[in-house]
Design a protein around this motif. Sequence first.
Motif, PDB file in Angstrom:
ATOM      1  N   ILE A 625       0.830  -1.192   0.000  1.00 31.06           N
ATOM      2  CA  ILE A 625       0.000   0.000   0.000  1.00 31.06           C
ATOM      3  C   ILE A 625       0.875   1.257   0.000  1.00 31.06           C
ATOM      4  CG2 ILE A 625      -0.197   0.146   2.518  1.00 31.06           C
ATOM      5  CD1 ILE A 625      -3.113   1.000   2.142  1.00 31.06           C
ATOM      6  N   ASN A 626       0.426   2.293  -0.702  1.00 30.04           N
ATOM      7  CA  ASN A 626       1.100   3.593  -0.780  1.00 30.04           C
ATOM      8  C   ASN A 626       2.486   3.531  -1.406  1.00 30.04           C
ATOM      9  OD1 ASN A 626      -1.071   4.991   0.456  1.00 30.04           O
ATOM     10  ND2 ASN A 626      -0.337   4.363   2.476  1.00 30.04           N
ATOM     11  N   ALA A 627       2.807   2.445  -2.097  1.00 29.42           N
ATOM     12  CA  ALA A 627       4.106   2.315  -2.760  1.00 29.42           C
ATOM     13  C   ALA A 627       3.892   2.225  -4.266  1.00 29.42           C
ATOM     14  CB  ALA A 627       4.849   1.078  -2.264  1.00 29.42           C
ATOM     15  N   THR A 654      -9.068   2.912  -6.234  1.00 29.92           N
ATOM     16  CA  THR A 654      -8.025   2.854  -5.196  1.00 29.92           C
ATOM     17  C   THR A 654      -6.641   2.518  -5.752  1.00 29.92           C
ATOM     18  OG1 THR A 654      -8.156   0.516  -4.539  1.00 29.92           O
ATOM     19  CG2 THR A 654      -9.793   1.997  -3.592  1.00 29.92           C
ATOM     20  N   ILE A 679      -0.239   3.450  -7.543  1.00 24.08           N
ATOM     21  CA  ILE A 679       0.024   3.618  -6.109  1.00 24.08           C
ATOM     22  C   ILE A 679      -1.231   3.191  -5.362  1.00 24.08           C
ATOM     23  CG2 ILE A 679       0.670   5.208  -4.267  1.00 24.08           C
ATOM     24  CD1 ILE A 679       2.026   6.957  -6.324  1.00 24.08           C
ATOM     25  N   LEU A 681      -4.012   2.575  -2.640  1.00 28.08           N
ATOM     26  CA  LEU A 681      -4.395   3.390  -1.495  1.00 28.08           C
ATOM     27  C   LEU A 681      -5.147   2.609  -0.425  1.00 28.08           C
ATOM     28  CD1 LEU A 681      -5.656   6.564  -3.417  1.00 28.08           C
ATOM     29  CD2 LEU A 681      -3.392   6.160  -2.435  1.00 28.08           C
ATOM     30  N   ASP A 710      -1.050  -4.032   3.593  1.00 26.40           N
ATOM     31  CA  ASP A 710      -0.790  -2.804   4.347  1.00 26.40           C
ATOM     32  C   ASP A 710       0.652  -2.776   4.839  1.00 26.40           C
ATOM     33  OD1 ASP A 710      -0.644  -4.433   6.626  1.00 26.40           O
ATOM     34  OD2 ASP A 710      -2.750  -4.109   7.127  1.00 26.40           O
ATOM     35  N   GLU A 711       1.033  -1.685   5.530  1.00 28.44           N
ATOM     36  CA  GLU A 711       2.427  -1.479   5.916  1.00 28.44           C
ATOM     37  C   GLU A 711       2.935  -2.533   6.887  1.00 28.44           C
ATOM     38  OE1 GLU A 711       0.097   0.831   5.949  1.00 28.44           O
ATOM     39  OE2 GLU A 711       0.818   2.699   5.030  1.00 28.44           O
TER      40      GLU A 711
END
Length: 713
Positions: A625-627, A654, A679, A681, A710-711
């Motif tokens: 996520i977010n990468a 997303t 990316i 989300l 997720d992270e």
Amino acid sequence: MKHNLKVDLVCLFPKENSTSHKTDKFDLVRDEENPIAVLRRGLKFTIAIRFSERNYEDERDIVKLIFSFGPNPNAIKGTKVTIRLDPKSTDFEHHNNWYAGFLERSGDLFTLEVSASVHCPVGNWFLQVETSRVYSTLPPSTFDYESEIYILFNPWNQHDLVYMPQGELLDEYVLSDVGKIWIGPWGSCRGREWVFGQFYGCVLPAIMLMFNSSELPTASRGDPIKVTRCISKMVNSNDDNGILVGRWDGDYDGGTAPSSWTGSVEILQKYLDKHRSVNYGQCWVFSGVVTTICRALGIPSRVISNLVSAHDANATLSVDKYYDLSNEELNFDPLNPTGEDSVWNYHVWSDVWMARPDLPIGYGGWQAIDATPQEISSGFYQCGPASLEAIKKGQVGFNYDIGFMIASVNADLMRWKIDPMSDLGFTQIHCNKYHIGRMILTKQPHIFDANGDKDRQEITNQYKAKEGTPAERYFLNKAVRCSRFANNVHSLSHSNSEDVEFELQELEKINIGESFALILNIKNVSDQVRTVKTLMSAGSIFYTGVRAHVIKKSEGEFRIKPKSTEVLRMVVTSEEYLDKLVEYCILKLYAVATIVETGQVWADEDDFQVQKPKININLPDGVQINAATKITMSFRNPLQQVLTKCKFNLSGPTLLRNQILHYRNVKPGVMVKIAINIIPLVPGEQKIVATFSSKELLDITGSAKVKVFDENY
């Protein structure tokens, strides 16, 4: 004398309330700077009110919540609601009423629980808090809540007319934002991916623009029957400034080719930005937008594809085709100059779920609505909601448009030939009771097959009894008996001797660039020699059944011995058909035969789609996520000509916003390949949809699924 309470702050906790209301996916709610409350009627939500300068006094202060809807709010019509806060009120009074009660009182801060009536209009409401004093001559003081409040249908509430008892299906029919639409002729249809995108920020405002441009009164916007009928009218632009302009001739200058859309979001964004109709749509695009609107509003909805669909232009519950004395099909209807029956290779509409209090018990559930402009209903191009149960049982007297929908899925295909000796001028030569409505498809809940059709669900039996059964004939004849025109047509039958049998062999999958053959099997079951005159042809057509180009034709006459068989074959090479293909590459094979000795006439046809390559989307099985993650898309040009004005359309809720990527000219046989970063989300399984279009080649599509972690993974 004390002054009125002064309201310092009103908070609707958009993000906190959205979880229980199942609206947490809406971009409007997730906006970091100005989150907007999106709520469902008939379900409690929390409001906080803070006062300044002094505290509330039970016996002297009056606090009212005033909710208003539309340009001229009216309490009698249910578009203005005033709720006086009562410290003694602690629970729901009735689901038909609005409600507000205290949760907590702490000095200058009130925390309330509020619920909208389960029958209130849906859309953007506004809130005002009014304060006054008992026996005071001071005018009331008002505080306007700064944002609009969206209130939606609630299919999870048993008192709402759109309530669906099988609650687990709402994950698909309300909350799923990517799905499939089955397009293509019988035998070669495929599931095309579609991004509904009902949670995008532009969708609810675009829907409000649509309603405000319609003639639907604000007081009627809580009735799903009237709302969905309005949607079927307003998604096409034929009568008004609707959302989409329909076009089927292959010329899309001044707009976007229907096959280039990846979903509804870009269409609704354009409509919202320009306040005018968007170019261009076709039936499956109309249906995709309808389903987006319904799911956004909270109405359970699914896309329906009817393979071999009838357009009955004169309410006879039949599709009538006419032939001259040379067995050539006439390109007009000599008995109905104002319109012509047609058979679409496939037609797509939407089903919506609701109770039907206007009909007898048992006719609720799935209802068909169709935004494709075909026939006028009550003065406008609109269709439905038509109860599937009423369609199945031939109840043509029920609202709305039941007869038209019965014909769409179950009309008889009748062929007529010029006959100077007949009072009608024509004699019926053939009646096919099984051709129309060969298969009715939708997406299976909870499954998404990015590489095939394992997520396909056949629901033909929900629209009609099994073909050829007594029940199927009974219900069709029941509908016929209610129409004078249908009765007149269906009472005529042909009586020619039929002792020669014919079979037009259906084609298997044909890839673009390959040759194919039209094969006609003939069997003489009589004890005498028969003379057979045949006409075989192949041509390109639009999916609506409109003829484009004749590719090849073959005529002949021969004698066939008693109790013997004959096989006729007409080969069509790629060189003969490639430059005559039109949008979607659909071909019609047609054969007609006459027996000289008996006058028997037989005719049949087969439509199939030349297969194009799919876009291969290459990406990892799992991404963070977010990468930023690189994906590539590729396919090979199947044509022996250069592709020009090339572009990719991409969409993936997303993963990335709608994007258009222009591409250089592509030589024959060359691999098309392009890369882009996404990316993610939101964690979980996400989907991406791509289309490719050029001046020479349209309708190239692809999709893929990806697991987003997720992270902490």
